[in-house]
Design an enzyme around this catalytic site. Structure first.
Site, PDB file in Angstrom:
ATOM      1  CG  ASP A  81      -1.755  -1.249   1.359  1.00  0.00           C
ATOM      2  OD1 ASP A  81      -2.367  -1.661   0.358  1.00  0.00           O
ATOM      3  OD2 ASP A  81      -1.771  -1.839   2.456  1.00  0.00           O
ATOM      4  N   GLY A  83       1.837   2.980  -2.677  1.00  0.00           N
ATOM      5  CA  GLY A  83       1.543   3.869  -3.799  1.00  0.00           C
ATOM      6  C   GLY A  83       2.344   3.531  -5.038  1.00  0.00           C
ATOM      7  CE  LYS A  84       3.542  -2.322  -4.565  1.00  0.00           C
ATOM      8  NZ  LYS A  84       3.005  -2.051  -3.222  1.00  0.00           N
ATOM      9  CE  LYS A  86       1.425  10.571  -7.819  1.00  0.00           C
ATOM     10  NZ  LYS A  86       1.328  11.543  -6.704  1.00  0.00           N
ATOM     11  N   GLY A 108      -3.663  -4.197  -4.660  1.00  0.00           N
ATOM     12  CA  GLY A 108      -4.643  -3.167  -4.957  1.00  0.00           C
ATOM     13  C   GLY A 108      -3.930  -1.882  -5.306  1.00  0.00           C
ATOM     14  CG  HIS A 109      -1.012  -1.601  -7.578  1.00  0.00           C
ATOM     15  ND1 HIS A 109      -0.065  -2.194  -8.385  1.00  0.00           N
ATOM     16  CD2 HIS A 109      -0.700  -1.976  -6.317  1.00  0.00           C
ATOM     17  CE1 HIS A 109       0.786  -2.893  -7.637  1.00  0.00           C
ATOM     18  NE2 HIS A 109       0.402  -2.776  -6.390  1.00  0.00           N
ATOM     19  CD  GLN A 292       0.953  -8.910  -3.018  1.00  0.00           C
ATOM     20  OE1 GLN A 292       1.731  -9.626  -3.642  1.00  0.00           O
ATOM     21  NE2 GLN A 292      -0.206  -8.580  -3.527  1.00  0.00           N
ATOM     22  CB  THR A 368      -7.511  -5.696  -2.031  1.00  0.00           C
ATOM     23  OG1 THR A 368      -6.517  -5.406  -3.016  1.00  0.00           O
ATOM     24  CG2 THR A 368      -8.064  -7.090  -2.272  1.00  0.00           C
ATOM     25  CB  THR A 369      -9.861  -5.973   2.223  1.00  0.00           C
ATOM     26  OG1 THR A 369      -8.953  -5.079   2.905  1.00  0.00           O
ATOM     27  CG2 THR A 369      -9.082  -7.132   1.634  1.00  0.00           C
ATOM     28  CG  ASP A 401       0.029  14.766   0.514  1.00  0.00           C
ATOM     29  OD1 ASP A 401      -1.212  14.745   0.428  1.00  0.00           O
ATOM     30  OD2 ASP A 401       0.726  13.781   0.216  1.00  0.00           O
TER      31      ASP A 401
END
Length: 493
Positions: A81, A83-84, A86, A108-109, A292, A368-369, A401
């Site tokens: 999670d 931010g890969k 982007k 989940g991207h 992951q 994802t969840t 940010d």
């Protein structure tokens, strides 16, 4: 005690301006220190200059991207999670192929197109929004066909063409609905020791792969033997789990469904090992997108609270069938703080209201969840371990940010045993991870909105100090800094 004042919630539209907690909020809020944190050292308000510091500009950003090697990779440095997606979406404009090499729909991207529309991808590589990019799902990925088709349909309905742009390896293993059922039954069995999986069936599918009775994409081309193979898997699950319902009618329905799936998938199926290696020989540029992250790696993560694949650099070669010598630049993606979903050790976790406020400010809920993510300070000790394993050439620091309203920011830079003895490497033993002490540095916050900043030199001094201190502690330059979810909210350094 740690202070967190004037924190902000984000609107349901993640591209909107943050809004304050309102007139009834009277910060500061004191963060509860986790029980394993007992050591804290304070850095001077002026951090030492970093030799890695370079002011950025849009032109420098383009040169940064264009200088990436022919085969490059984007991998997670924490528990996922980060931010890969982007960064992959941005870099994909300069690559011919974007490839997934491991994991499944547990990834989940979240990415945004030029108009700010949000896309949540789980199997389709994040390069799909770039029309000239070929997306490859490699042999190391486990593929849930209903989920894949749902993603493709969603993309197509939003004007994103997928025809001829997605290839699925004929060597990839198929993840069936029953794998997801088994995943849930397995978690139920574990009771208080549950792993906290996404229940997407990833572990059970990889288990079948490893014990050599899994079903691969290429098996869809042989419907004469497919029913027997599927029957073996379903019968095995029924004998293992009392609550698993299986009979002849189930097999018949599944076989008929997969006959339809096979017909639809056929145009996507390819020998991706050949495709990717041919592309390499033709000097085409390939970007590998990790799912992951290293701290969830089956070998190097906080086992057993890990995923079932290898999200670190080694998984690229085995998951795509390419030689180690062709791998070049690897970019590690790391949040400006730390999160993890599910159970398992989390040395720098912030407990109580402080963690809750950080979660809402960063919108830390699983793609994802939808599960709330656990939140904490940036763990430099774990980050250095990930960098050691992967050999990153640069880092992408995301969501800087989110920390903008903090009075002070802590960096967990070292671990110590209970008796104060320094821990030189990341512990493999869960008991050691539970009992260790985290040593912190405290840096000043910048107390200003940085979401519109696009040049590194325009960041507040305290924000630059934070970035440069991370570089100094880790020894790897930060080339990309995320200051918002949109494509343009990226600083090149």
């Amino acid at each position: 005690m740690n202070n967190l004042s004037s924190f902000t919630f984000l609107d349901s539209n993640p591209l909107s301006k943050p809004r304050s907690l309102g007139p009834h909020y009277h910060g500061p809020i004191h963060l509860q220190r986790p029980r394993n944190v007992v050591v804290c050292s304070v850095k001077p308000s002026v951090a030492p200059p970093s030799s890695l510091s370079v002011s950025g500009s849009p032109n420098q950003g383009l040169s940064r991207i264009e200088s990436l090697t022919q085969v490059s990779g984007v991998l997670g440095c924490q528990w996922g999670d980060e931010g890969k997606g982007k960064l992959v979406d941005i870099l994909a404009q300069h690559f011919d192929i974007v490839a997934r090499c491991q994991g499944g729909a547990n990834a989940g991207h979240t990415i945004y197109n030029a108009e700010g529309k949000k896309f949540a991808l789980h199997l389709v590589p994040s390069g799909i929004l770039n029309e000239e990019t070929l997306c490859v799902i490699g042999n190391g990925v486990v593929v849930h066909l209903p989920g894949l088709f749902k993603e493709i349909d969603g993309l197509e309905s939003n004007g994103v063409s997928c025809k001829g742009r997605i290839l699925v390896s004929d060597r990839a293993h198929l993840l069936f609905d029953f794998h997801q059922v088994v995943d849930g039954l397995r978690e139920y069995e574990l009771a208080k020791s549950f792993i906290g999986t996404t229940k997407r069936g990833i572990g059970p599918c990889y288990s079948n792969k490893v014990i050599r009775n899994g079903i691969r994409v290429s098996d869809l081309r042989h419907m004469d033997t497919f029913p027997q193979k599927l029957d073996l898997l379903l019968s095995d699950a029924a004998s293992r789990f009392q609550g698993f319902d299986y009979g002849p009618h189930v097999l018949k329905e599944e076989v008929e469904k997969y006959k339809r799936f096979a017909e639809r998938l056929e145009p996507f199926i390819a020998d991706t090992v050949f495709v990717v290696n041919e592309a390499i020989s033709e000097k085409k540029k390939i970007l590998v997108e990790g799912g992951q992250a290293t701290m969830l790696d089956i070998d190097f993560g906080t086992y057993p609270f890990v995923t079932s694949s290898s999200p670190s650099a080694g998984g690229i070669c085995t998951g795509l069938g390419i030689a180690p010598r062709v791998l070049g630049d690897l970019v590690g993606v790391v949040k400006a703080y730390t999160t993890r979903v599910g159970s398992g050790p989390f040395p720098t976790e912030i407990l109580g209201k402080g963690g809750d406020l950080l979660r809402f400010a960063g919108q830390e809920f699983g793609t994802t969840t939808g599960r709330p993510r656990r939140c904490g300070w940036l763990d430099i000790a774990a980050l250095k371990y990930c960098c050691q394993i992967n050999g990153f050439s640069s880092l992408n620091l995301t969501k800087l940010d989110v920390l903008s309203d903090l009075l002070e920011i802590q960096l967990g830079f070292a671990y110590k045993q209970i008796d104060g003895t320094p821990i030189k490497s990341f512990p493999a033993d869960l008991r050691d991870l539970e009992q260790l002490k985290v040593e912190y540095e405290v840096l000043p916050g910048w107390k200003s909105d940085i979401s519109s900043v696009r040049n590194y030199s325009d960041l507040p001094k305290a924000a630059r100090q934070y970035v440069e201190r991370i570089e100094e502690l880790v020894g790897i330059p930060v080339h990309y800094i995320g200051v918002g979810p949109g494509r343009d909210a990226l600083i090149y350094k």
